[in-house]
Design an enzyme around this catalytic site. Structure first.
Site, short mmCIF file in Angstrom:
data_model
loop_
_atom_site.label_atom_id
_atom_site.label_comp_id
_atom_site.label_asym_id
_atom_site.label_seq_id
_atom_site.Cartn_x
_atom_site.Cartn_y
_atom_site.Cartn_z
N ASN A 9 9.45 27.01 -48.10
CA ASN A 9 8.59 26.80 -46.92
C ASN A 9 8.91 25.46 -46.27
O ASN A 9 8.20 25.02 -45.38
CB ASN A 9 7.12 26.82 -47.33
CG ASN A 9 6.64 28.23 -47.62
OD1 ASN A 9 6.87 29.14 -46.82
ND2 ASN A 9 6.01 28.44 -48.76
N ASP A 69 15.62 23.41 -55.98
CA ASP A 69 14.64 22.42 -56.41
C ASP A 69 15.38 21.09 -56.53
O ASP A 69 16.52 21.05 -57.01
CB ASP A 69 13.98 22.80 -57.73
CG ASP A 69 12.67 22.05 -57.90
OD1 ASP A 69 11.73 22.32 -57.12
OD2 ASP A 69 12.58 21.16 -58.77
N PHE A 149 14.06 13.62 -44.31
CA PHE A 149 12.70 13.86 -44.81
C PHE A 149 12.57 13.28 -46.21
O PHE A 149 13.53 12.74 -46.76
CB PHE A 149 12.37 15.37 -44.80
CG PHE A 149 13.14 16.18 -45.81
CD1 PHE A 149 14.46 16.53 -45.59
CD2 PHE A 149 12.54 16.58 -47.00
CE1 PHE A 149 15.18 17.26 -46.53
CE2 PHE A 149 13.25 17.34 -47.94
CZ PHE A 149 14.57 17.67 -47.69
N GLY A 150 11.39 13.41 -46.77
CA GLY A 150 11.17 12.98 -48.15
C GLY A 150 11.53 11.51 -48.35
O GLY A 150 11.09 10.62 -47.61
N HIS A 177 23.28 15.86 -52.34
CA HIS A 177 22.98 16.74 -53.48
C HIS A 177 22.89 18.20 -53.02
O HIS A 177 23.52 19.09 -53.58
CB HIS A 177 21.65 16.28 -54.10
CG HIS A 177 20.57 16.02 -53.08
ND1 HIS A 177 20.69 15.06 -52.11
CD2 HIS A 177 19.39 16.65 -52.83
CE1 HIS A 177 19.62 15.08 -51.33
NE2 HIS A 177 18.82 16.04 -51.75
#
Ligand code: IMP
Length: 196
Positions: A9, A69, A149-150, A177
């Site tokens: 999402n 992930d 982002f993040g 990554h």
């Protein structure tokens, strides 16, 4: 063209993966298949979460799909936030809250080495494949840049002068990554000539 459902999402991830995979692949979002759900990620490893997310969506839709992930692993914090990168500062925290927390925990520490690790789980006709990408770097003393982002504003990849949030997306995707893991997945898919 190969259709492949991305079990996420996160619109930033979707945007990046679409750019990395190029025109040969049609990367579908959950929205594209009318799914509006939270995907569980309750495992204690990055690999475990990638597999859990991909299986959840494969079992629900029966469609070939993949999930990623990612964790930011910081040396001086014994690998934290790692698998807890999304909610490091608590439930419903923002990207900024997470950055504030790691900057505080690193204050006064000389060793600012860190890496991003991304694991992708791809499920094709029930068969599972794992791909991993990693990038090493350091955590900057303060935020730099507005893109990405993040943790991007505080991650400076080794050998570069720009943080992930300062560099153009194509450059981040070329070394990141996620870029590295997605490249491996694309190679696997091309080798299989998946076509559906
Ligand atoms: P997830 O569990 O894979 O969704 O990612 C965990 C968290 O890691 C996200 O909420 C982001 O804060 C961070 N993250 C994931 N990928 C990236 C990236 O490419 N750059 C910066 N932070 C990221």
């Amino acid at each position: 063209m190969t259709n492949l459902l991305f079990a996420t999402n996160n619109k930033h991830k979707l945007h990046e993966v679409r750019a990395i995979m190029g025109h040969e692949f049609n990367i579908l979002s959950l929205k594209d298949v009318n799914l509006d759900i939270d995907i569980p990620e309750t495992r204690e490893t990055i690999e475990g979460n990638a597999v859990q997310k991909a299986r959840f969506i494969y079992e629900m839709t029966g469609k070939n799909c993949f999930a990623d992930d990612t964790g930011l692993e910081i040396d001086a914090l014994e690998g934290r936030p790692g698998v807890y990168s999304a909610r490091y500062a608590g439930e419903n925290c923002s990207f900024d809250d997470n950055i504030d927390k790691i900057l505080l925990e690193l204050s006064g520490k000389e060793n600012r080495k860190a890496c991003f690790r991304c694991v992708i789980c791809l499920i094709l006709d029930g068969n599972e494949y794992l791909f991993e990408g990693r990038i090493d770097g350091v955590i900057t003393l303060e935020r730099r840049g507005k893109d990405g982002f993040g943790y991007d504003p505080v991650f400076l990849p080794d050998g570069y002068r720009q943080t992930f949030a300062e560099m153009p997306t194509y450059l981040k995707n070329g070394i990141s990554h996620r870029g590295r893991a997605v490249d491996q997945m694309a190679k696997e898919l091309k080798g299989k000539q998946v076509n559906r």
